[in-house]
Design an enzyme around this catalytic site. Structure first.
Site: not given
Ligand code: UDP
Length: 331
Positions: A12, A36, A141, A170, A189
């Site tokens: 994101i 990343g 989390y 999501n 995912h």
């Protein structure tokens, strides 16, 4: 004046950096590159590899780049992993944010947009979920994200730190122009896993539970396009800049899709056979998570653009095809 994007090399974060550059913003990225990818950040954007716990480095970045706002993505963000390693979640997420806030205050920076999550709600009491519904996380989390929201709230009371916390549902899809996509290692995912089956990178997708109290027995989630999330961060920052006001906002589409529906949409988009097998429920997974994003639409003046699941899957598929050097599907 510059925006510091922490975690700007993640999924994101990198899409948001791209979006901010398109809006003409000056941006600097800090990322530890644990999850990343350096290549996900545009060459022209100043990049620092390092930890949020390194206050000296943070100070250097704030001063060298004249940072006046922060968009804070950097965090450990896997529910399952957090159940196994809760202390490292507290250390990375709370510890990292604490040192970030200290350096912000030291440098008189008081604007932050924070990545929160739907996981703060735990098993929801109402659908669609509203921001003032009970927040009772069912995993570490979600707990760390909720604790950070509270830390921001108290920092606002004490020091006038203006914050927006964005509770994502999501995240899905990829840059519509195919420049970036979702690239986790290992991938956990649903959509990228299903697309990897379509590409023969995986044999099958496991459906985690077909005995939930939903129409087809599989979990229902609210999928939101990653570029719409990027836009929401920009809108949030504009609210703080222009109105000196923050708040907590859900980001979703207000529509739910079951795991089976997602797999069927992937079959339709890719035109490939995708083998799925039923498996047991994943611990900590609520049956249904659907957001009400009315507050974000009203107060942040945010309007999601890619609300169709098929568009999200098509953008993700095009990016996956590009990685393998194959042709793209048009929408
Ligand atoms: N899911 C699944 N198989 C997988 C990965 C995910 O059935 O291999 C399900 C998962 O149980 C959840 C939904 O897909 O109901 C979305 O999961 P994901 O990990 O993509 O996002 P999360 O909801 O955990 O943020």
């Amino acid at each position: 004046m510059t925006i510091l994007v922490t975690g700007g090399a993640g999924y994101i974060g990198s899409h948001t950096v791209l979006y901010l550059k398109e809006k003409g913003e000056s941006v600097v990225v800090l990322d530890n590159l644990v999850k990343g990818h350096r290549q996900s950040v545009l060459e022209e954007v100043p990049f620092y590899m390092g930890s949020l716990n390194d206050e000296q480095l943070l100070n250097y970045i704030f001063q060298t780049h004249n940072v006046d706002s922060v968009i804070h993505f950097a965090a450990s963000s896997l529910v399952g992993e957090s159940m196994k390693e809760p202390l490292s979640y507290y250390e990375n997420n709370l510890g990292g944010t604490l040192s970030l806030l200290k350096v912000m205050l030291k440098n008189n920076v008081n604007r932050i947009v924070f990545s929160s999550t739907a996981a703060v709600y735990g098993e929801p009491k109402n659908i669609p979920i509203q921001e003032n519904d009970p927040a009772e996380p069912t995993n570490p989390y979600g707990e760390t994200k909720l604790a950070i929201e509270k830390m921001l709230q108290w920092a606002d009371c004490a020091y006038g730190l203006k914050y927006v916390a964005l509770r994502y549902f999501n995240a899905a899809g990829a840059d519509p122009l195919g420049r970036l996509g979702e690239n986790h290692d290992p991938e956990t995912h649903l959509i990228p896993i299903v697309l990897e089956v379509a590409l023969d990178i995986r044999k099958e997708v496991k459906v985690f539970g077909d005995d939930y109290p939903t129409e087809d027995g599989t979990c229902v989630r609210d999928y939101i396009h990653v570029m719409d999330l990027a836009d929401a961060h920009y809108c949030a920052l504009q609210r703080i800049r222009k109105e000196n006001k923050g708040g907590i906002y859900n980001l979703g589409n207000g529509k739910g899709f079951s795991v089976k529906e997602v797999i069927d949409t992937c079959r339709e988009v890719t035109q490939r056979e995708i083998k799925s097998v039923n498996s047991h429920q994943r611990p900590g997974d609520p049956a249904v998570l659907i957001a009400s994003s009315q507050k974000a639409q009203e107060e942040l003046k945010w309007q999601p653009k890619y609300t169709n699941l098929k568009d999200m899957v098509t953008h993700a598929w095009n990016w996956h095809l590009k990685q393998t050097g194959m042709a793209q599907t048009s929408i």
